[in-house]
Design a protein around this motif. Sequence first.
Motif, PDB file in Angstrom:
ATOM      1  N   SER A 122       0.834  -1.200   0.000  1.00  0.00           N
ATOM      2  CA  SER A 122       0.000   0.000   0.000  1.00  0.00           C
ATOM      3  C   SER A 122       0.870   1.251   0.000  1.00  0.00           C
ATOM      4  O   SER A 122       2.031   1.231   0.432  1.00  0.00           O
ATOM      5  N   SER A 123       0.315   2.338  -0.484  1.00  0.00           N
ATOM      6  CA  SER A 123       1.071   3.594  -0.573  1.00  0.00           C
ATOM      7  C   SER A 123       1.503   4.098   0.795  1.00  0.00           C
ATOM      8  O   SER A 123       2.466   4.861   0.909  1.00  0.00           O
ATOM      9  N   SER A 124       0.795   3.669   1.837  1.00  0.00           N
ATOM     10  CA  SER A 124       1.135   4.099   3.195  1.00  0.00           C
ATOM     11  C   SER A 124       2.037   3.075   3.901  1.00  0.00           C
ATOM     12  O   SER A 124       2.293   3.189   5.090  1.00  0.00           O
ATOM     13  N   ASN A 125       2.505   2.069   3.132  1.00  0.00           N
ATOM     14  CA  ASN A 125       3.306   1.006   3.740  1.00  0.00           C
ATOM     15  C   ASN A 125       4.618   1.544   4.294  1.00  0.00           C
ATOM     16  O   ASN A 125       5.311   2.335   3.657  1.00  0.00           O
ATOM     17  N   ARG A 126       4.952   1.136   5.507  1.00  0.00           N
ATOM     18  CA  ARG A 126       6.218   1.517   6.125  1.00  0.00           C
ATOM     19  C   ARG A 126       6.906   0.272   6.689  1.00  0.00           C
ATOM     20  O   ARG A 126       7.546   0.332   7.726  1.00  0.00           O
ATOM     21  N   SER A 127       6.763  -0.828   5.987  1.00  0.00           N
ATOM     22  CA  SER A 127       7.336  -2.081   6.467  1.00  0.00           C
ATOM     23  C   SER A 127       8.853  -2.022   6.500  1.00  0.00           C
ATOM     24  O   SER A 127       9.491  -1.419   5.636  1.00  0.00           O
ATOM     25  N   HIS A 128       9.420  -2.680   7.510  1.00  0.00           N
ATOM     26  CA  HIS A 128      10.843  -2.968   7.469  1.00  0.00           C
ATOM     27  C   HIS A 128      11.036  -4.159   6.530  1.00  0.00           C
ATOM     28  O   HIS A 128      10.111  -4.940   6.292  1.00  0.00           O
ATOM     29  N   GLY A 129      12.233  -4.300   6.002  1.00  0.00           N
ATOM     30  CA  GLY A 129      12.471  -5.426   5.120  1.00  0.00           C
ATOM     31  C   GLY A 129      13.890  -5.452   4.606  1.00  0.00           C
ATOM     32  O   GLY A 129      14.739  -4.644   4.998  1.00  0.00           O
TER      33      GLY A 129
END
Length: 258
Positions: A122-129
Motif C-alpha cells: 500500500s502507498s502508506s506502507n512503512r514495512s521494514h524489510g
Amino acid sequence: MVKNIGCSRYTGEKNKDLLSFMNVIVNIVNKIHRSQKYNLPFQYIDLTSGCGFDPTTGKPSSPLLVTNLFKEKKLYFNAHFIEKEKANLIQLEKRLEVPSKLIHTYHANSEEQAPKIIEKLSSSNRSHGLIYCDPNPGKVDHGLFQMMACLISKNPEKMKKIDVMLYVAAEKEKQSPSFLQILESIQKKHWIIRQPIGRHQWSLCFGSNYQIGDWKKKGFFSAKSSEGMAIFERMNLTAKEQKELPPLPGSPVQLCLF
C-alpha cells in the motif's frame, strides 16, 4: 536437477554472514513490533533464490536458512523468492513447503517481478524489510542493480525501511561506473562492505538508511571509513589485478584472500 547454481568453498561463509546480519535485524524489528504494536510484516525479497540447497554439499541455502530463522524468532514476515529457472523453483518450493500464507514464490525475472511486489504494498506502507541479491555467478549484475536503484528512487517512502544486501565478486574486466558508484546509485544512506575473500574476491555489502557502524569482528567496514574505501578501490580492480596487491590489513578473513 538444478540449473545455473553457482557455489564455491566460500558459500558457507556467505551464508554465515547473511544469517548473522539477519539475526541482528530480526531482533531489532521484533523489538519495534512489540514496543509500537507494529502490525506490518517484515518484507524479505530474494531476487535470485536458486533451488533451496547447495548442490555441492546438499546443505540448505539462504531461502531455507532465512525462513527458518524468521520462524524460530517468531517474526511477523512475508518472504518473496524469485527464480527464473523452473527446475530450480520446483526444488525450492518442495523445500519451503509452499503454498504458504507467509512464503511466496515466483517463476520470473527479478527485473520484472520485484517492482510488482513493491507495487502491491500500500502507498502508506512503512514495512521494514530486506532485498537480497546474490546473482549467479556472483558478478556485478548491472541490470539487477539498476532495477534496484529505480525501485528505490520511484518508491522512496515504501523503500525507506527496506535494506539491501548484495553478494558480489570482482569483475574479470574493468568496469565503469565503479563499484562504489553502482552502490551509491541504489540510494541507501549508509553502506558497509566485507573484506573480499577467495580467488574471485567475494564480498558482501549491506545498505541502509539507518546509521551503521563497522563490524570488525566479521570483517565489515563502513564505506566512509579508510578501510571501507580501500575495499571499494580494490573491488573496482579485476580479480587478477587484486592478486598482485598485498592483503588488506585488519581483517579476520584476510588469510583466505588468495
